[in-house]
Design a protein around this motif. Structure first.
Motif, short mmCIF file in Angstrom:
data_model
loop_
_atom_site.label_atom_id
_atom_site.label_comp_id
_atom_site.label_asym_id
_atom_site.label_seq_id
_atom_site.Cartn_x
_atom_site.Cartn_y
_atom_site.Cartn_z
N VAL A 9 40.87 -56.86 -22.06
CA VAL A 9 42.16 -56.66 -21.39
C VAL A 9 41.94 -55.95 -20.06
O VAL A 9 41.21 -54.95 -20.00
N VAL A 10 42.58 -56.46 -19.01
CA VAL A 10 42.63 -55.75 -17.73
C VAL A 10 44.09 -55.44 -17.43
O VAL A 10 44.95 -56.35 -17.46
N GLU A 145 40.58 -71.52 -18.48
CA GLU A 145 40.54 -71.74 -19.92
C GLU A 145 40.10 -70.50 -20.70
O GLU A 145 40.54 -70.27 -21.82
N GLN A 146 39.21 -69.70 -20.12
CA GLN A 146 38.70 -68.52 -20.82
C GLN A 146 39.60 -67.28 -20.64
O GLN A 146 39.43 -66.29 -21.34
N GLY A 147 40.53 -67.35 -19.71
CA GLY A 147 41.39 -66.19 -19.47
C GLY A 147 41.82 -66.11 -18.02
O GLY A 147 42.46 -67.04 -17.50
N THR A 159 36.62 -60.77 -14.64
CA THR A 159 37.03 -61.77 -15.62
C THR A 159 37.52 -61.08 -16.89
O THR A 159 36.91 -60.12 -17.37
N THR A 160 38.61 -61.57 -17.43
CA THR A 160 39.20 -60.95 -18.61
C THR A 160 39.89 -61.99 -19.50
O THR A 160 40.37 -63.03 -19.01
N LYS A 161 39.92 -61.73 -20.80
CA LYS A 161 40.62 -62.63 -21.72
C LYS A 161 42.12 -62.58 -21.49
O LYS A 161 42.82 -63.59 -21.57
N SER A 162 42.63 -61.37 -21.23
CA SER A 162 44.08 -61.22 -21.02
C SER A 162 44.34 -60.20 -19.93
O SER A 162 43.52 -59.31 -19.68
N CYS A 163 45.50 -60.33 -19.31
CA CYS A 163 45.84 -59.47 -18.18
C CYS A 163 47.27 -58.95 -18.34
O CYS A 163 48.18 -59.72 -18.65
#
Length: 337
Positions: A9-10, A145-147, A159-163
């Motif tokens: 998470v960012v 696709e990855q986030g 790079t992050t899965k979710s923001c």
């Protein structure tokens, strides 16, 4: 900050929302990065509530709380049901931030310092091993696709899965609230609703306002009119500023006043003199007019050999007394007799 690290998470924005989100994500064992563009976290938090931070209102019944949000109540019900006033107070109390209640249910840290709230939030993030970087200015958010890829002003990409975007509105640009988040979210496909005015002081057109700046009236009745038609009133504290009026009561009335200021067509605000919104302030709302007249007569009689400029301040604030005498075209040197 490890540039190659892939974050779970960012969070963008180091205000109360961003810090609380970061702390919660860290509490869940996620790898969390918080980005703040200022040199310090909580810049707006520290000036809120006159530097004391009014952190919630003690309306612990969800339905009663939602009544204050009018048309947004239905939308907010789920959020308040999961984390309402009770949960907010428990959160801060558990983290050493004791609170006290003041007028209209306003809750403040017992220390009267916003720093106490900021410290509780920082400690929460520390417990969750949240990584914090200040002076990190975000320029764009791109989805894949990855986030998400988050690009900073220095060209670095994260790079992050979710923001989580917690950049706030545009109420205090000097604290970093410049509305950047709306631009990014719109590009990502979100619908953006234009900001409306709420919880703001009022600017008035009266030329005498600067002469009473700093005067506080503790318990007055404030009535709002449009085109001489009475719309609503409220009792409470009023503070004169260099350009208008403020204080808790005015801030709570400002959204309704903003709605009256809107023209019938469009979103612009009226400057039409025949379509004015005006405010009447009753300095003695608990007195009938005859009671007040008797009170003034008694004051003038008791100080009959003094001037009115030296006597009226016994009844109202000195700066306001001088201004009222001027508005009423009364010579301040007039003897009370």
């Amino acid at each position: 900050m490890n540039r190659q690290k892939f974050w779970d998470v960012v969070i963008i924005g180091g205000g109360p929302s961003g810090m609380m989100a970061a702390g919660r994500a860290g509490e869940r064992g996620l790898r969390v990065l918080l980005l703040e563009k200022n040199k310090q976290l909580g810049k707006k938090l520290l000036i809120s509530g006159g530097g004391r931070c009014n952190l919630t209102n003690n309306k612990q019944d969800i339905q009663i709380m939602l009544e204050n949000y009018k048309g947004s109540g239905k939308f907010l019900f789920s959020a308040f049901a999961q984390h309402g006033v009770t949960e907010s107070l428990d959160f801060f109390h558990e983290r050493g931030c004791s609170t006290k209640e003041e007028n209209d249910g306003r809750m403040f840290p017992i220390t009267n310092k916003s720093q106490t709230v900021l410290t509780a939030l920082r400690d929460y993030m520390k417990q969750g091993n949240v990584t914090i970087t200040t002076e990190s200015v975000v320029t764009s958010i791109n989805r894949h696709e990855q986030g998400f890829d988050i690009t900073l002003k220095n060209k670095q990409t994260i790079t992050t899965k979710s923001c989580i975007v917690a950049t706030g509105g545009i109420s205090h640009p000097e604290t970093g609230s410049t509305g950047d988040g709306f631009k990014w979210l719109k590009k990502l496909g979100h619908s953006i609703i234009d900001n409306d005015l709420a919880l703001v002081p009022l600017k008035l057109s009266n030329a005498w306002i600067p002469h009473v700046a700093g005067v506080t009236l503790a318990d007055v009745k404030i009535t709002v009119y449009k085109n001489t038609k009475k719309h609503f009133h409220k009792k409470g504290k009023l503070l004169f500023t260099h350009v208008g009026i403020s204080g808790p009561t005015i801030l709570n009335m400002s959204k309704a006043i903003a709605e009256l200021l809107r023209q019938d067509e469009g979103d612009s605000y009226t400057n039409n003199k025949s379509d004015e919104v005006s405010i009447k302030v009753d300095l003695f709302p608990d007195f009938e007019i005859n009671e007040l007249r008797t009170k003034i007569h008694k004051l003038l009689h008791e100080h009959s050999n003094k001037t009115i400029k030296n006597t009226l301040p016994l009844l109202i604030a000195p700066k306001l007394a001088t201004t009222l005498l001027s508005l009423a075209a009364i010579d301040p040197e007039t003897p009370c007799h």
